[in-house]
Scaffold this motif. Structure first.
Motif, PDB file in Angstrom:
ATOM      1  N   ARG A  65      35.214  -3.169  77.698  1.00  0.00           N
ATOM      2  CA  ARG A  65      34.201  -4.207  77.464  1.00  0.00           C
ATOM      3  C   ARG A  65      34.592  -5.073  76.268  1.00  0.00           C
ATOM      4  O   ARG A  65      33.753  -5.478  75.460  1.00  0.00           O
ATOM      5  CB  ARG A  65      32.812  -3.612  77.278  1.00  0.00           C
ATOM      6  CG  ARG A  65      32.396  -2.752  78.429  1.00  0.00           C
ATOM      7  CD  ARG A  65      31.032  -2.856  79.019  1.00  0.00           C
ATOM      8  NE  ARG A  65      30.129  -3.891  78.667  1.00  0.00           N
ATOM      9  CZ  ARG A  65      29.883  -4.974  79.437  1.00  0.00           C
ATOM     10  NH1 ARG A  65      30.522  -5.139  80.563  1.00  0.00           N
ATOM     11  NH2 ARG A  65      28.991  -5.852  79.085  1.00  0.00           N
ATOM     12  N   ASP A  66      35.882  -5.374  76.188  1.00  0.00           N
ATOM     13  CA  ASP A  66      36.459  -6.167  75.104  1.00  0.00           C
ATOM     14  C   ASP A  66      36.587  -7.623  75.568  1.00  0.00           C
ATOM     15  O   ASP A  66      37.586  -8.007  76.154  1.00  0.00           O
ATOM     16  CB  ASP A  66      37.824  -5.591  74.722  1.00  0.00           C
ATOM     17  CG  ASP A  66      38.540  -6.404  73.669  1.00  0.00           C
ATOM     18  OD1 ASP A  66      37.923  -7.267  73.027  1.00  0.00           O
ATOM     19  OD2 ASP A  66      39.763  -6.178  73.507  1.00  0.00           O
ATOM     20  N   ARG A  67      35.558  -8.418  75.281  1.00  0.00           N
ATOM     21  CA  ARG A  67      35.529  -9.809  75.732  1.00  0.00           C
ATOM     22  C   ARG A  67      36.720 -10.595  75.198  1.00  0.00           C
ATOM     23  O   ARG A  67      37.351 -11.369  75.916  1.00  0.00           O
ATOM     24  CB  ARG A  67      34.220 -10.467  75.299  1.00  0.00           C
ATOM     25  CG  ARG A  67      34.083 -11.887  75.790  1.00  0.00           C
ATOM     26  CD  ARG A  67      32.704 -12.467  75.397  1.00  0.00           C
ATOM     27  NE  ARG A  67      32.458 -13.718  76.059  1.00  0.00           N
ATOM     28  CZ  ARG A  67      32.937 -14.894  75.676  1.00  0.00           C
ATOM     29  NH1 ARG A  67      33.722 -14.960  74.611  1.00  0.00           N
ATOM     30  NH2 ARG A  67      32.651 -15.994  76.331  1.00  0.00           N
ATOM     31  N   ALA A  68      37.049 -10.433  73.939  1.00  0.00           N
ATOM     32  CA  ALA A  68      38.178 -11.156  73.330  1.00  0.00           C
ATOM     33  C   ALA A  68      39.493 -10.775  74.015  1.00  0.00           C
ATOM     34  O   ALA A  68      40.348 -11.635  74.268  1.00  0.00           O
ATOM     35  CB  ALA A  68      38.251 -10.879  71.831  1.00  0.00           C
ATOM     36  N   GLY A  69      39.660  -9.493  74.320  1.00  0.00           N
ATOM     37  CA  GLY A  69      40.869  -9.045  75.004  1.00  0.00           C
ATOM     38  C   GLY A  69      40.981  -9.628  76.415  1.00  0.00           C
ATOM     39  O   GLY A  69      42.068 -10.005  76.866  1.00  0.00           O
ATOM     40  N   VAL A  70      39.847  -9.707  77.098  1.00  0.00           N
ATOM     41  CA  VAL A  70      39.839 -10.294  78.445  1.00  0.00           C
ATOM     42  C   VAL A  70      40.194 -11.774  78.357  1.00  0.00           C
ATOM     43  O   VAL A  70      41.009 -12.275  79.144  1.00  0.00           O
ATOM     44  CB  VAL A  70      38.464 -10.082  79.131  1.00  0.00           C
ATOM     45  CG1 VAL A  70      38.378 -10.872  80.430  1.00  0.00           C
ATOM     46  CG2 VAL A  70      38.219  -8.601  79.392  1.00  0.00           C
ATOM     47  N   LEU A  71      39.622 -12.490  77.402  1.00  0.00           N
ATOM     48  CA  LEU A  71      39.927 -13.918  77.245  1.00  0.00           C
ATOM     49  C   LEU A  71      41.395 -14.137  76.891  1.00  0.00           C
ATOM     50  O   LEU A  71      42.023 -15.086  77.372  1.00  0.00           O
ATOM     51  CB  LEU A  71      39.019 -14.555  76.191  1.00  0.00           C
ATOM     52  CG  LEU A  71      37.586 -14.813  76.649  1.00  0.00           C
ATOM     53  CD1 LEU A  71      36.705 -15.248  75.481  1.00  0.00           C
ATOM     54  CD2 LEU A  71      37.561 -15.862  77.757  1.00  0.00           C
ATOM     55  N   ARG A  72      41.968 -13.267  76.061  1.00  0.00           N
ATOM     56  CA  ARG A  72      43.408 -13.377  75.745  1.00  0.00           C
ATOM     57  C   ARG A  72      44.246 -13.218  77.007  1.00  0.00           C
ATOM     58  O   ARG A  72      45.222 -13.925  77.216  1.00  0.00           O
ATOM     59  CB  ARG A  72      43.810 -12.324  74.709  1.00  0.00           C
ATOM     60  CG  ARG A  72      43.624 -12.756  73.281  1.00  0.00           C
ATOM     61  CD  ARG A  72      44.311 -11.802  72.305  1.00  0.00           C
ATOM     62  NE  ARG A  72      43.938 -10.406  72.475  1.00  0.00           N
ATOM     63  CZ  ARG A  72      42.851  -9.831  71.962  1.00  0.00           C
ATOM     64  NH1 ARG A  72      42.019 -10.543  71.236  1.00  0.00           N
ATOM     65  NH2 ARG A  72      42.597  -8.553  72.166  1.00  0.00           N
TER      66      ARG A  72
END
Length: 184
Positions: A65-72
């Motif tokens: 549930r790591d939004r920043a990681g998904v966006l990267r």
């Protein structure tokens, strides 16, 4: 006697021209249908492959549930041909991240999962193509990735193929008429 000979010659010229034109139109039509199906299948395969790649890239971020990681992981969407919008959601349907902007009509083609059959004509009429694939981490589905891809150029490309076929069909007919005219 010469009137009869001219009439026969014109009739033969007309028969030859009609035969070649009919053959050329049938060949062009068959080629257009096959080309449309080939281009449609290629577009679906490309978008399915891109969706699968991005689903694999975001899987760890979705699981955590790591939004920043998904966006990267989704940064490459803007450099991927045809892709307009990508949305990632968890198994409950909550949107974790999305990137890009794209509008689509409810009537546009939507495929869920890879390998789903599609109708070529439905794809050609659709301005966009939506494909949804599962996001899997460690063999467990942790979410879904939805891709909206542009499809506007597919019909134009088919039209260009038809125009080229029509040109060559017309040229073959003109050449046949010239040859038939020489047979007098």
């Amino acid at each position: 006697m010469s009137l009869s000979r001219t009439s026969i010659s014109r009739t033969l010229s007309l028969i030859i021209a009609c035969s070649i034109l009919t053959s050329a139109v049938l060949i062009a039509g068959t080629t257009a249908v096959l080309e449309a199906d080939r281009q449609a299948r290629a577009r679906v395969a490309y978008v399915e492959a891109a969706a699968g790649l991005f689903a694999a890239a975001v899987s760890q971020g979705v699981a955590d549930r790591d939004r920043a990681g998904v966006l990267r992981a989704l940064r490459g969407v803007s450099r991927t041909a045809y892709l307009e919008h990508v949305q990632v959601e968890d198994t409950r349907g909550t949107v974790i991240a999305e990137i890009g902007a794209g509008a689509r009509l409810d009537s546009d083609l939507a495929l869920i999962g890879t390998g789903e059959n599609h109708q070529t004509m439905a794809l050609l009429r659709s301005r966009t193509l939506q494909i949804q694939v599962p996001v899997v981490q460690g063999g467990v589905e942790v979410g879904r990735l939805r891709v909206i891809a542009s499809n506007a150029d597919l019909l134009r490309s088919l039209g260009e193929s038809l125009a080229v076929s029509a040109f060559w069909s017309l040229l073959a007919t003109i050449l046949a008429l010239l040859v038939a005219g020489r047979m007098k």
